[in-house]
Design a protein around this motif. Sequence first.
Motif, PDB file in Angstrom:
ATOM      1  N   GLN A  19      23.710  72.299  51.196  1.00  7.74           N
ATOM      2  CA  GLN A  19      23.904  71.513  52.402  1.00  7.74           C
ATOM      3  C   GLN A  19      22.520  71.712  53.351  1.00  7.74           C
ATOM      4  OE1 GLN A  19      27.594  73.448  54.075  1.00  7.74           O
ATOM      5  NE2 GLN A  19      27.698  74.508  52.067  1.00  7.74           N
ATOM      6  N   ILE A  20      22.506  70.345  53.978  1.00  4.35           N
ATOM      7  CA  ILE A  20      21.400  70.191  54.928  1.00  4.35           C
ATOM      8  C   ILE A  20      21.897  69.823  56.151  1.00  4.35           C
ATOM      9  CG2 ILE A  20      19.272  68.990  55.052  1.00  4.35           C
ATOM     10  CD1 ILE A  20      19.502  68.467  52.034  1.00  4.35           C
ATOM     11  N   TYR A  21      21.473  70.303  57.153  1.00  5.14           N
ATOM     12  CA  TYR A  21      21.593  70.051  58.750  1.00  5.14           C
ATOM     13  C   TYR A  21      20.383  69.914  59.533  1.00  5.14           C
ATOM     14  CZ  TYR A  21      26.247  71.822  57.132  1.00  5.14           C
ATOM     15  OH  TYR A  21      27.520  72.008  56.203  1.00  5.14           O
ATOM     16  N   ILE A  22      20.423  69.016  60.364  1.00  8.29           N
ATOM     17  CA  ILE A  22      19.239  68.886  61.293  1.00  8.29           C
ATOM     18  C   ILE A  22      19.747  68.661  62.658  1.00  8.29           C
ATOM     19  CG2 ILE A  22      17.331  67.391  61.885  1.00  8.29           C
ATOM     20  CD1 ILE A  22      16.715  66.937  58.894  1.00  8.29           C
ATOM     21  N   THR A  23      19.423  69.759  63.603  1.00 10.59           N
ATOM     22  CA  THR A  23      19.878  69.316  64.725  1.00 10.59           C
ATOM     23  C   THR A  23      18.822  69.318  65.860  1.00 10.59           C
ATOM     24  OG1 THR A  23      19.950  71.770  64.927  1.00 10.59           O
ATOM     25  CG2 THR A  23      22.046  70.729  64.409  1.00 10.59           C
ATOM     26  N   ASP A  24      19.113  68.658  66.967  1.00  8.77           N
ATOM     27  CA  ASP A  24      18.073  68.452  67.993  1.00  8.77           C
ATOM     28  C   ASP A  24      17.845  69.640  69.094  1.00  8.77           C
ATOM     29  OD1 ASP A  24      20.045  68.118  69.800  1.00  8.77           O
ATOM     30  OD2 ASP A  24      19.811  65.886  69.853  1.00  8.77           O
ATOM     31  N   ILE A  25      17.206  69.707  69.823  1.00  4.91           N
ATOM     32  CA  ILE A  25      16.930  71.005  70.612  1.00  4.91           C
ATOM     33  C   ILE A  25      18.271  71.218  71.523  1.00  4.91           C
ATOM     34  CG2 ILE A  25      15.995  69.640  72.573  1.00  4.91           C
ATOM     35  CD1 ILE A  25      14.623  72.933  71.291  1.00  4.91           C
ATOM     36  N   ARG A  28      22.807  69.162  68.824  1.00  6.06           N
ATOM     37  CA  ARG A  28      23.543  67.882  68.298  1.00  6.06           C
ATOM     38  C   ARG A  28      22.864  67.884  66.907  1.00  6.06           C
ATOM     39  NH1 ARG A  28      22.121  64.348  73.399  1.00  6.06           N
ATOM     40  NH2 ARG A  28      20.066  64.729  72.350  1.00  6.06           N
ATOM     41  N   THR A  29      23.905  67.543  66.117  1.00  9.32           N
ATOM     42  CA  THR A  29      23.680  67.355  64.923  1.00  9.32           C
ATOM     43  C   THR A  29      22.988  65.833  64.551  1.00  9.32           C
ATOM     44  OG1 THR A  29      25.335  69.076  63.886  1.00  9.32           O
ATOM     45  CG2 THR A  29      24.546  67.311  62.391  1.00  9.32           C
ATOM     46  N   VAL A  30      21.993  65.692  64.082  1.00 11.37           N
ATOM     47  CA  VAL A  30      21.516  64.272  63.765  1.00 11.37           C
ATOM     48  C   VAL A  30      21.342  63.806  62.518  1.00 11.37           C
ATOM     49  CG1 VAL A  30      20.009  64.524  66.045  1.00 11.37           C
ATOM     50  CG2 VAL A  30      18.954  65.068  63.783  1.00 11.37           C
ATOM     51  N   TYR A  31      21.383  64.794  61.428  1.00  9.89           N
ATOM     52  CA  TYR A  31      21.583  64.588  59.997  1.00  9.89           C
ATOM     53  C   TYR A  31      22.216  65.765  59.317  1.00  9.89           C
ATOM     54  CZ  TYR A  31      20.109  63.876  55.298  1.00  9.89           C
ATOM     55  OH  TYR A  31      19.896  63.689  53.981  1.00  9.89           O
ATOM     56  N   GLU A  32      23.059  65.239  58.335  1.00  9.27           N
ATOM     57  CA  GLU A  32      24.086  66.115  57.662  1.00  9.27           C
ATOM     58  C   GLU A  32      24.286  65.715  56.276  1.00  9.27           C
ATOM     59  OE1 GLU A  32      28.556  67.716  58.010  1.00  9.27           O
ATOM     60  OE2 GLU A  32      27.629  67.432  59.883  1.00  9.27           O
ATOM     61  N   LYS A  33      24.173  66.250  55.408  1.00 11.52           N
ATOM     62  CA  LYS A  33      24.391  66.173  53.860  1.00 11.52           C
ATOM     63  C   LYS A  33      25.015  67.336  53.118  1.00 11.52           C
ATOM     64  CE  LYS A  33      22.487  63.680  49.836  1.00 11.52           C
ATOM     65  NZ  LYS A  33      21.522  62.736  49.677  1.00 11.52           N
ATOM     66  N   GLY A  51      10.631  65.067  69.097  1.00 10.39           N
ATOM     67  CA  GLY A  51      10.755  66.179  69.762  1.00 10.39           C
ATOM     68  C   GLY A  51      10.863  67.413  69.027  1.00 10.39           C
ATOM     69  N   ILE A  52      11.666  68.515  69.090  1.00 10.10           N
ATOM     70  CA  ILE A  52      11.724  69.525  68.378  1.00 10.10           C
ATOM     71  C   ILE A  52      13.211  69.441  67.508  1.00 10.10           C
ATOM     72  CG2 ILE A  52      11.972  72.289  68.228  1.00 10.10           C
ATOM     73  CD1 ILE A  52      10.217  72.275  70.700  1.00 10.10           C
ATOM     74  N   TYR A  53      13.124  69.610  66.468  1.00 12.51           N
ATOM     75  CA  TYR A  53      14.372  69.970  65.760  1.00 12.51           C
ATOM     76  C   TYR A  53      14.554  71.088  64.831  1.00 12.51           C
ATOM     77  CZ  TYR A  53      14.560  64.742  66.758  1.00 12.51           C
ATOM     78  OH  TYR A  53      14.710  63.686  67.406  1.00 12.51           O
ATOM     79  N   PHE A  54      15.869  71.362  64.328  1.00 11.38           N
ATOM     80  CA  PHE A  54      15.864  72.656  63.541  1.00 11.38           C
ATOM     81  C   PHE A  54      16.581  72.230  62.230  1.00 11.38           C
ATOM     82  CE2 PHE A  54      15.946  73.771  67.947  1.00 11.38           C
ATOM     83  CZ  PHE A  54      14.956  74.911  67.686  1.00 11.38           C
ATOM     84  N   VAL A  55      15.830  72.517  61.098  1.00 10.63           N
ATOM     85  CA  VAL A  55      16.502  72.193  59.897  1.00 10.63           C
ATOM     86  C   VAL A  55      16.940  73.520  59.201  1.00 10.63           C
ATOM     87  CG1 VAL A  55      15.954  71.612  57.612  1.00 10.63           C
ATOM     88  CG2 VAL A  55      14.672  70.518  59.475  1.00 10.63           C
ATOM     89  N   LYS A  56      18.296  73.287  58.857  1.00  8.99           N
ATOM     90  CA  LYS A  56      19.063  74.568  58.174  1.00  8.99           C
ATOM     91  C   LYS A  56      19.445  74.026  56.822  1.00  8.99           C
ATOM     92  CE  LYS A  56      23.147  75.704  59.588  1.00  8.99           C
ATOM     93  NZ  LYS A  56      24.332  76.154  60.272  1.00  8.99           N
ATOM     94  N   VAL A  57      19.264  74.779  55.825  1.00  9.82           N
ATOM     95  CA  VAL A  57      19.305  74.557  54.371  1.00  9.82           C
ATOM     96  C   VAL A  57      20.204  75.576  53.907  1.00  9.82           C
ATOM     97  CG1 VAL A  57      18.515  73.855  51.939  1.00  9.82           C
ATOM     98  CG2 VAL A  57      17.363  73.067  54.228  1.00  9.82           C
ATOM     99  N   ILE A  69       8.371  69.773  64.334  1.00 10.17           N
ATOM    100  CA  ILE A  69       8.080  69.216  65.534  1.00 10.17           C
ATOM    101  C   ILE A  69       7.838  67.773  65.126  1.00 10.17           C
ATOM    102  CG2 ILE A  69       6.566  68.776  67.504  1.00 10.17           C
ATOM    103  CD1 ILE A  69       6.251  71.830  67.329  1.00 10.17           C
ATOM    104  N   TYR A  70       8.827  66.757  65.648  1.00 11.82           N
ATOM    105  CA  TYR A  70       8.626  65.336  65.157  1.00 11.82           C
ATOM    106  C   TYR A  70       7.730  64.713  66.039  1.00 11.82           C
ATOM    107  CZ  TYR A  70      10.144  60.500  63.852  1.00 11.82           C
ATOM    108  OH  TYR A  70      10.185  59.311  63.261  1.00 11.82           O
ATOM    109  N   GLN A  71       6.618  63.916  65.989  1.00  7.11           N
ATOM    110  CA  GLN A  71       5.599  63.451  66.798  1.00  7.11           C
ATOM    111  C   GLN A  71       5.692  62.073  66.491  1.00  7.11           C
ATOM    112  OE1 GLN A  71       2.267  65.560  67.041  1.00  7.11           O
ATOM    113  NE2 GLN A  71       3.161  67.686  67.783  1.00  7.11           N
TER     114      GLN A  71
END
Length: 71
Positions: A19-25, A28-33, A51-57, A69-71
């Motif tokens: 399971q993969i989740y990406i949330t913003d600062i 808010r979940t911006v990606y989920e698989k 901005g800054i994102y958190f990736v949870k796998v 950090i996405y620039q």
Amino acid sequence: MAVPPKKDPLQKTEECNTQIYITDILGRTVYEKQNNTETSFTIDLSGQGKGIYFVKVIIGDEMFLDKVIYQ
């Protein structure tokens, strides 16, 4: 978005549920698989703001969390 490899790269050597989740600062979940059995994949965040994102796998019963950090 490119994430440079760390000392202990996250690798999946056998097929198992991932399971993969990406949330913003703001949390808010911006990606989920879910139920992903691929061993390699690319995530396109070009539609998201910088901005800054958190990736949870989650692989099986293990969880990895990292900041990107996405620039």
